[in-house]
Design an enzyme around this catalytic site. Structure first.
Site, PDB file in Angstrom:
ATOM      1  N   GLU A 127      52.595   9.705  34.096  1.00  0.00           N
ATOM      2  CA  GLU A 127      52.802  10.499  35.324  1.00  0.00           C
ATOM      3  C   GLU A 127      51.518  10.834  36.081  1.00  0.00           C
ATOM      4  O   GLU A 127      51.280  11.989  36.438  1.00  0.00           O
ATOM      5  CB  GLU A 127      53.558  11.791  34.985  1.00  0.00           C
ATOM      6  CG  GLU A 127      54.913  11.528  34.366  1.00  0.00           C
ATOM      7  CD  GLU A 127      55.702  12.805  34.069  1.00  0.00           C
ATOM      8  OE1 GLU A 127      55.164  13.912  34.225  1.00  0.00           O
ATOM      9  OE2 GLU A 127      56.879  12.671  33.682  1.00  0.00           O
ATOM     10  N   ASN A 170      53.318   4.885  32.185  1.00  0.00           N
ATOM     11  CA  ASN A 170      54.693   5.390  32.239  1.00  0.00           C
ATOM     12  C   ASN A 170      54.836   6.410  33.372  1.00  0.00           C
ATOM     13  O   ASN A 170      53.957   7.260  33.558  1.00  0.00           O
ATOM     14  CB  ASN A 170      54.999   6.070  30.889  1.00  0.00           C
ATOM     15  CG  ASN A 170      56.456   6.393  30.662  1.00  0.00           C
ATOM     16  OD1 ASN A 170      57.312   5.504  30.768  1.00  0.00           O
ATOM     17  ND2 ASN A 170      56.760   7.631  30.327  1.00  0.00           N
ATOM     18  N   HIS A 206      64.928   8.737  34.922  1.00  0.00           N
ATOM     19  CA  HIS A 206      65.674  10.005  35.019  1.00  0.00           C
ATOM     20  C   HIS A 206      66.406  10.005  36.355  1.00  0.00           C
ATOM     21  O   HIS A 206      65.805  10.237  37.403  1.00  0.00           O
ATOM     22  CB  HIS A 206      64.723  11.200  34.937  1.00  0.00           C
ATOM     23  CG  HIS A 206      64.046  11.331  33.613  1.00  0.00           C
ATOM     24  ND1 HIS A 206      64.738  11.576  32.444  1.00  0.00           N
ATOM     25  CD2 HIS A 206      62.748  11.246  33.254  1.00  0.00           C
ATOM     26  CE1 HIS A 206      63.891  11.647  31.431  1.00  0.00           C
ATOM     27  NE2 HIS A 206      62.676  11.444  31.894  1.00  0.00           N
ATOM     28  N   GLU A 235      62.946   6.539  29.346  1.00  0.00           N
ATOM     29  CA  GLU A 235      63.495   7.906  29.174  1.00  0.00           C
ATOM     30  C   GLU A 235      64.835   8.023  29.894  1.00  0.00           C
ATOM     31  O   GLU A 235      65.118   9.036  30.550  1.00  0.00           O
ATOM     32  CB  GLU A 235      62.513   8.958  29.722  1.00  0.00           C
ATOM     33  CG  GLU A 235      61.130   8.866  29.120  1.00  0.00           C
ATOM     34  CD  GLU A 235      60.154   9.923  29.617  1.00  0.00           C
ATOM     35  OE1 GLU A 235      60.593  10.916  30.238  1.00  0.00           O
ATOM     36  OE2 GLU A 235      58.952   9.762  29.379  1.00  0.00           O
ATOM     37  N   ASP A 237      68.172   8.770  31.425  1.00  0.00           N
ATOM     38  CA  ASP A 237      69.331   9.660  31.433  1.00  0.00           C
ATOM     39  C   ASP A 237      69.839   9.729  32.869  1.00  0.00           C
ATOM     40  O   ASP A 237      69.074   9.588  33.826  1.00  0.00           O
ATOM     41  CB  ASP A 237      69.078  11.042  30.813  1.00  0.00           C
ATOM     42  CG  ASP A 237      67.931  11.842  31.401  1.00  0.00           C
ATOM     43  OD1 ASP A 237      67.384  11.457  32.459  1.00  0.00           O
ATOM     44  OD2 ASP A 237      67.583  12.873  30.808  1.00  0.00           O
TER      45      ASP A 237
HETATM   46  C1  XIL Z   1      60.507  16.659  28.172  1.00  0.00           C
HETATM   47  C2  XIL Z   1      61.224  17.020  26.865  1.00  0.00           C
HETATM   48  O1  XIL Z   1      62.449  16.320  26.838  1.00  0.00           O
HETATM   49  C3  XIL Z   1      61.446  18.508  26.799  1.00  0.00           C
HETATM   50  O2  XIL Z   1      61.959  18.875  25.514  1.00  0.00           O
HETATM   51  C4  XIL Z   1      60.152  19.271  27.056  1.00  0.00           C
HETATM   52  O3  XIL Z   1      60.405  20.642  27.107  1.00  0.00           O
HETATM   53  C5  XIL Z   1      59.512  18.806  28.354  1.00  0.00           C
HETATM   54  O4  XIL Z   1      59.321  17.405  28.320  1.00  0.00           O
HETATM   55  N1  XIL Z   1      58.932  13.082  31.440  1.00  0.00           N
HETATM   56  C6  XIL Z   1      58.348  12.814  30.222  1.00  0.00           C
HETATM   57  C7  XIL Z   1      58.869  13.495  28.998  1.00  0.00           C
HETATM   58  O5  XIL Z   1      57.478  11.953  30.134  1.00  0.00           O
HETATM   59  O6  XIL Z   1      57.860  13.733  28.052  1.00  0.00           O
HETATM   60  C8  XIL Z   1      59.575  14.775  29.333  1.00  0.00           C
HETATM   61  O7  XIL Z   1      60.162  15.295  28.134  1.00  0.00           O
HETATM   62  C9  XIL Z   1      60.610  14.554  30.418  1.00  0.00           C
HETATM   63  C10 XIL Z   1      59.969  14.046  31.674  1.00  0.00           C
END
Ligand code: XIL
Length: 302
Positions: A127, A170, A206, A235, A237
């Site tokens: 990020e 990422n 996401h 990641e 979802d």
């Molecule tokens: C999130 C986790 O799922 C949570 O449990 C935590 O509180 C915050 O981080 N991008 C990422 C992940 O790269 O590491 C994040 O994970 C979600 C967004």
């Protein structure tokens, strides 16, 4: 094949999930994890604040539990993440440039050495770009004190420590073609042209109504793959429910399968019960560990 992991493996890919160490005591959680997935990403346990809460003092215990669980079952492990502005202990942000550079070098070196040879891919930097149309770097202690070159510094250190690990950049909101993904694309292109060691780009995936699965998803993956890097959905979802959610999952999985360099997909959690999106239902198993329509859609297209 009757499970996500086995079906993906038949396509030469993995299907993974984020795992939280404190859920490994729950039978249903572990059953679904062990049955369905063949790759894991520690959800929080490998972040800087978890591994090095104070300078030079490392605690690998919780992350080790996940890695050992995975290794005992022949699951791959994605390392997440070495350099990130978030979940960063405050001591890091208070260092001056020279000490920060030393601390970053030490962190990457100690962490990657601890799991040397055991991590399939590391999110070396997470990020680093801003949202919106500027394509600019995000402010962080690393960006602000070390300058834009901190990303390639991190990748070079990472390669020298564990040459067997794939090294990924990422990010999120980079899944479609937009200013942010184009900024990442230009960075990767430049890295490849100059021989900066990068192997893969992670697309967090996401999705929600503000950031939907767009029609150019596959095309975006293709342009990155054409740079000579692997692609991973890291990641995933997707907010929503029912057939609409299922259709979106199907689009993402199909998009990955259509790109030969898309090597695997990770969903950001086993069950809606423990999703980081506390108010939502973005995953493949519901709160009672029942398969959702999205699960069936994914398995069908794999
Ligand atoms: C999130 C986790 O799922 C949570 O449990 C935590 O509180 C915050 O981080 N991008 C990422 C992940 O790269 O590491 C994040 O994970 C979600 C967004």
């Amino acid at each position: 094949a009757g499970t996500l992991g086995a079906a993906a493996a038949q396509q030469g890919r993995y299907f993974g999930t984020a795992v939280a160490n404190n859920r490994l005591a729950e039978t249903d959680y572990v059953n679904v994890l062990n049955t369905e997935f063949n790759s894991v990403t520690p959800e929080n346990e490998m972040k800087w604040d978890a591994l090095e809460p104070s300078r030079g003092s490392f605690n690998f215990t919780n992350a080790d539990k996940i890695v050992n669980h995975a290794k005992a079952r022949n699951m791959q492990v994605r390392g997440h993440t070495l350099v990130w502005h978030s979940q960063l202990p405050s001591w890091v942000g208070s260092l001056g440039a020279d000490e920060l550079r030393k601390a970053m070098t030490t962190h990457i070196t100690e962490v990657m050495t601890h799991w040397k040879g055991q991590i399939a891919a590391w999110d070396v930097v997470n990020e680093a770009f801003q949202d919106g149309t500027s394509g600019a770097r995000r402010n962080s202690p690393f960006q602000d004190k070390l300058g834009a070159g901190y990303i390639e510094e991190a990748f070079r250190i990472a390669r020298s420590v564990d040459p067997a690990a794939k090294l990924c950049y990422n990010d999120y909101n980079t899944d479609g073609i937009n200013a942010k993904s184009t900024a990442v694309y230009n960075m990767v292109k430049d890295f490849k042209a100059r021989g900066v060691p990068i192997d893969c780009v992670g697309f967090q995936g996401h999705f929600n109504s503000n950031s939907p699965v767009t029609a150019d998803f596959q095309q975006n993956l293709e342009r990155f793959a054409a740079l000579g890097v692997d692609i991973q959905i890291t990641e995933l979802d997707i907010e929503g429910s029912g057939s609409e959610q299922a259709a979106n999952y199907e689009k993402v999985v199909k998009g990955c399968l259509a790109v030969s360099r898309c090597t695997g997909i990770t969903v950001w959690g086993v069950t809606d019960k423990y999703s980081w999106r506390s108010s939502g239902t973005p995953l493949l198993f519901d709160g009672n560990y029942q398969k959702k329509p999205a699960y069936t859609a994914v398995l069908d297209v794999l």
